[in-house]
Design a protein around this motif. Structure first.
Motif, short mmCIF file in Angstrom:
data_model
loop_
_atom_site.label_atom_id
_atom_site.label_comp_id
_atom_site.label_asym_id
_atom_site.label_seq_id
_atom_site.Cartn_x
_atom_site.Cartn_y
_atom_site.Cartn_z
N VAL A 186 1.00 -1.26 0.31
CA VAL A 186 -0.05 -0.01 0.04
C VAL A 186 0.82 1.18 0.07
N ALA A 187 0.43 2.31 -0.96
CA ALA A 187 1.40 3.24 -1.04
C ALA A 187 1.27 4.00 0.32
N ASP A 188 2.47 4.76 0.79
CA ASP A 188 2.68 5.44 1.95
C ASP A 188 2.08 6.96 1.53
N PHE A 189 2.20 7.35 0.35
CA PHE A 189 1.94 8.81 0.25
C PHE A 189 1.20 8.80 -1.24
N ARG A 190 0.52 9.75 -1.31
CA ARG A 190 -0.33 9.88 -2.62
C ARG A 190 -0.19 11.75 -3.11
N PRO A 191 -0.34 11.88 -4.64
CA PRO A 191 -0.21 13.20 -4.64
C PRO A 191 -1.26 14.07 -4.04
N ALA A 192 -0.50 15.35 -3.77
CA ALA A 192 -1.61 16.25 -2.95
C ALA A 192 -2.97 16.77 -3.66
N THR A 193 -2.43 16.73 -5.06
CA THR A 193 -3.63 17.04 -5.90
C THR A 193 -3.49 16.31 -6.90
N VAL A 194 -4.93 15.96 -7.48
CA VAL A 194 -4.75 15.16 -8.79
C VAL A 194 -5.27 16.06 -9.85
N ALA A 195 -4.56 15.99 -11.09
CA ALA A 195 -4.65 16.97 -12.14
C ALA A 195 -6.15 16.68 -13.04
N ASP A 196 -7.05 17.41 -13.21
CA ASP A 196 -8.08 17.07 -14.35
C ASP A 196 -7.69 16.40 -15.49
N ASN A 197 -6.68 16.97 -16.26
CA ASN A 197 -6.07 16.71 -17.27
C ASN A 197 -4.59 16.36 -17.32
#
Length: 404
Positions: free
Chosen positions: A279-290
């Motif tokens: 399981v990933a410890d981190f994820r991107p703070a924001t997810v780009a729409d494009n």
């Protein structure tokens, strides 16, 4: 589970009858003794000689033919049978079974059979969807008959639809899974087991994500091993290239958040929980729409922490026996011991993924198992299937000790 079992295979008339020959072969490979019954329609597609050659038994075709003068053939077969498998099952034979009609050898013997019955329908999609067929199938289910759902795919009529005969190996696997679930002598019989597997994906934009090298092989091996011990297994898996073990309940997820939600929904009723996913410890703070376009400037990616699922399950733990995994590249035992304590788990399975043939994407593994107040136990390099069996044996022993 099929070794030594008496399997009566009923083949009814349809183009899928040729696949029944492969089914006989696969059942015998599993150690079953197979006798074959053919309806008149089935004989138009495959001769009795074919099944006689494969099964090494005379084929039952005629209701009034007696293979032995001192026996009533259809009753002798019914009494011999431990598993009755109707495959392929036409709409006609399904209707006869549902309404108790006995007008040929197959329907007569099936009516006299008290052993467990499995039916694998195969027919045109319109015949399958006809309300009469569906009523008959519902009746059989109510009578305790196990229905092996037909596949959706290309049919003999030249178009696709539901009604295709499942592949023989799939039918054998389903039989095996059902028998495992019913065997009360197996060590995990009646237990609800949750297994996580694969590497989660954390989305960056519509075409990119962050992930890791996990193949899911260890988790899938554990799911199969738990099923082999009689457990009712739910496999919560991030995307992998692996086939789902037949008979295991599969829940597909992508991100750590989705895996957490799937686990929390099922955790309360589980007895054994095996957290083999990476399981990933981190994820991107924001997810780009494009899609993020390449520019001349450097790109800085901001990350935020994912919830610590294992720690959360450890805090909520009641009757569950909770197993965590620790994939390390240094200070293996120190890091694993810290995880054992801080996550409040019952067992940590630690491996050094920097070593050859160990861990991610390999077919083999070597692990060290840590439990509270016990010396670490090393499981040397072996296939992941063997390692899975060894882990479960240790877990079962620990469960028993805790119960006492």
């Amino acid at each position: 589970m099929l070794a030594g079992k008496h399997v009566a295979l009923y083949v009814s008339g349809g183009i899928a009858a040729y696949k029944a020959a492969y089914l006989v072969r696969d059942l015998i490979r599993q150690g079953a003794q197979v006798r074959v019954v053919e309806t008149t329609g089935a004989q138009a597609f495959v001769t009795p000689l074919t099944f006689q050659t494969l099964s090494k038994h005379a084929v039952y075709t005629d209701r009034f033919a007696q293979l032995a003068p001192d026996e009533v053939a259809h009753i002798e077969l019914a009494d011999w049978t431990e598993i009755a498998l109707v495959a392929p099952a036409t709409a006609d034979l399904i209707a006869k079974m549902a309404h108790g009609i006995a007008d040929d050898f197959a329907s007569t013997a099936l009516l006299a059979t008290t052993a467990v019955k499995f039916v694998a329908p195969a027919m045109n999609v319109h015949m399958w969807e006809n309300p009469a067929t569906q009523r008959n199938v519902t009746t059989l289910k109510g009578d305790g008959v196990h229905i092996i759902e037909p596949d959706t795919g290309f049919l003999a009529e030249g178009y696709s639809g539901k009604g295709r005969f499942p592949e023989p190996e799939q039918i054998v696997a389903l039989l095996r899974a059902k028998l495992l679930a019913q065997d009360t002598d197996l060590l995990l019989h009646g237990q609800q087991v949750l297994v996580t597997a694969g590497g989660t994906r954390e989305r960056l934009d519509p075409v990119r994500y962050l992930t890791n090298d996990s193949s899911g092989k260890m988790g899938y091996a554990l799911a199969q091993a738990a099923q082999n011990l009689g457990a009712q297994v739910t496999l919560i898996s991030a995307p992998t290239a692996l086939p789902v073990p037949v008979g295991v309940t599969y829940v597909g997820v992508d991100s750590a958040a989705a895996m957490r939600a799937a686990l929390l929904q099922r955790y309360a009723t589980a007895q054994l929980v095996i957290m083999a996913a990476a399981v990933a410890d981190f994820r991107p703070a924001t997810v780009a729409d494009n899609k993020i376009k390449k520019t001349t400037a450097d790109y800085t990616l901001a990350l935020t922490k994912n919830p610590d699922i294992l720690a959360e399950l450890g805090q909520q733990k009641q009757q569950q026996f909770l197993i965590g995994f620790a994939a390390e590249t240094q200070h293996l035992l120190a890091n694993a011991q810290q995880k054992l304590v801080t996550k409040k788990v019952d067992m940590i399975v630690a491996n050094d993924v920097s070593q050859a043939q160990v861990g991610f994407d390999h077919d083999t593994n070597a692990v060290t198992v840590l439990q509270p107040q016990q010396a670490p136990q090393q499981l040397p390099l072996a296939s992941k299937q063997v390692i899975a069996q060894q882990i479960l044996q240790l877990a079962i022993k620990a469960q028993a000790a805790r119960a006492n």
